[in-house]
Design an enzyme around this catalytic site. Structure first.
Site, PDB file in Angstrom:
ATOM      1  CG  ASP A  76      -0.312  -0.313   2.514  1.00 53.41           C
ATOM      2  OD1 ASP A  76       0.981  -0.339   2.725  1.00 53.41           O
ATOM      3  OD2 ASP A  76      -1.057  -0.801   3.545  1.00 53.41           O
ATOM      4  CG  HIS A 130      -5.737  -2.662   9.325  1.00 52.29           C
ATOM      5  ND1 HIS A 130      -5.962  -1.825  10.248  1.00 52.29           N
ATOM      6  CD2 HIS A 130      -4.382  -2.390   8.884  1.00 52.29           C
ATOM      7  CE1 HIS A 130      -4.894  -1.119  10.279  1.00 52.29           C
ATOM      8  NE2 HIS A 130      -3.919  -1.411   9.605  1.00 52.29           N
ATOM      9  CD  GLU A 150      -8.808   0.256   8.686  1.00 55.28           C
ATOM     10  OE1 GLU A 150      -8.865  -0.515   9.598  1.00 55.28           O
ATOM     11  OE2 GLU A 150      -7.744   1.185   8.985  1.00 55.28           O
TER      12      GLU A 150
HETATM   13  C1  GLP Z   1      -0.460   0.150   8.776  1.00 54.58           C
HETATM   14  C2  GLP Z   1      -0.050  -0.530   7.547  1.00 54.58           C
HETATM   15  C3  GLP Z   1      -0.221  -2.104   7.567  1.00 54.58           C
HETATM   16  C4  GLP Z   1       0.286  -2.682   9.044  1.00 54.58           C
HETATM   17  C5  GLP Z   1      -0.496  -1.928  10.222  1.00 54.58           C
HETATM   18  C6  GLP Z   1       0.240  -2.440  11.500  1.00 54.58           C
HETATM   19  O1  GLP Z   1      -1.886   0.236   8.894  1.00 54.58           O
HETATM   20  N1  GLP Z   1      -0.843  -0.266   6.283  1.00 54.58           N
HETATM   21  O2  GLP Z   1       0.426  -2.977   6.645  1.00 54.58           O
HETATM   22  O3  GLP Z   1       0.135  -4.041   9.196  1.00 54.58           O
HETATM   23  O4  GLP Z   1      -0.081  -0.467  10.078  1.00 54.58           O
HETATM   24  O5  GLP Z   1       1.339  -1.711  11.866  1.00 54.58           O
HETATM   25  P1  GLP Z   1       2.426  -2.146  13.148  1.00 54.58           P
HETATM   26  O6  GLP Z   1       3.179  -3.296  12.409  1.00 54.58           O
HETATM   27  O7  GLP Z   1       3.226  -0.803  13.528  1.00 54.58           O
HETATM   28  O8  GLP Z   1       1.628  -2.491  14.309  1.00 54.58           O
END
Ligand code: GLP
Length: 247
Positions: free
Chosen positions: A67, A138, A143
């Protein structure tokens, strides 16, 4: 689904990196699906270490990221393109022309989504996709919804994501309100998927993802239908699984 319990964040990262290293060794011109967020940082650091030791060669590797924020170009330090360059690509011998992140500055968003889907197909599909997970289940920016999002699409970011990101920008106007994300179907078409999660905040959602009902309320639950998913979690993220399954 294979659920692997790692001892801690470092162990989780090393186990995930091993799968990616094996993929590169088996197929040097493989297509890796990559993710941003704090969770994959240790995995990327481990891959860089093995590259520095002379054990990995990224010269033929191709990548596609999940993304990107709409409105940010790759030089913006909040963009996912910047993150990937900074955390992985700048430190290994990958050809940047072989690395792909959706173009957040594209004027025609739908055309960009279509281009990205076609690109993944033209590359022959994703050999192994890395995923983090949001606390609400998500994956990418898919989402919770009334249905599973299919192909690459433009997503309206939730208020909580916009608010959480506001601290990184000078004004509210600059905070991205939408993103371009692979859909759940795009992710499900990867040949192999590795989902990583650590910390107590992820414990409930890991249980729901692996053992709860398959529902678009928990987008990651779709992964139960994929034939080759490995979920690697640290002990804290495993806590609810251990409690509910009495392990
Ligand atoms: C964002 C990204 C996701 C990721 C999520 C969790 O929303 N688009 O790809 O998995 O954050 O992030 P973290 O790894 O910092 O908990």
């Amino acid at each position: 689904m294979k659920l692997i319990k790692a001892t801690d964040y470092k162990d989780m990262s090393k186990k995930a990196a091993s799968i990616f290293a094996a993929q590169i060794t088996l197929k040097p011109n493989c297509v890796l699906g990559l993710a941003t967020g704090s969770t994959p940082l240790g995995t990327y650091a481990q891959l860089i270490n093995w590259y520095n030791d002379g054990d990995l060669d990224f010269s033929q590797v191709k990548t596609v990221n999940l993304d990107e924020y709409v409105g940010l170009d790759g030089n913006n330090n909040q963009s996912y393109r910047y993150f990937m360059n900074d955390k992985l690509f700048n430190h290994v011998n990958i050809d940047k022309a072989n690395t792909n992140v959706p173009n957040g500055k594209a004027t025609d968003k739908q055309a960009e989504c279509d281009r990205y889907e076609a690109l993944i197909k033209a590359l022959g599909g994703i050999d192994v996709q890395l995923l983090g997970i949001g606390n609400n289940g998500h994956i990418g920016f898919n989402e919770p919804n009334k249905y599973f999002d299919k192909g690459t699409h433009e997503v309206n970011l939730t208020e909580s994501t916009i608010t959480a990101n506001a601290r990184f920008f000078a004004t509210m106007d600059e905070v991205p309100k939408t993103a371009i994300s692979m859909g759940v179907q795009t992710i499900m078409q990867a040949k192999k998927i590795v989902l990583i999660a650590n910390g107590p905040a992820k414990a409930d959602i890991i249980y729901e993802t692996c053992f709860g009902p398959i529902t678009p309320d928990v987008p990651a639950s779709a992964l139960q239908l994929h034939p080759d998913v490995t979920v690697i979690v640290d002990e804290e993220a495993y806590a609810t699984v251990a409690k509910k399954l009495g392990k």
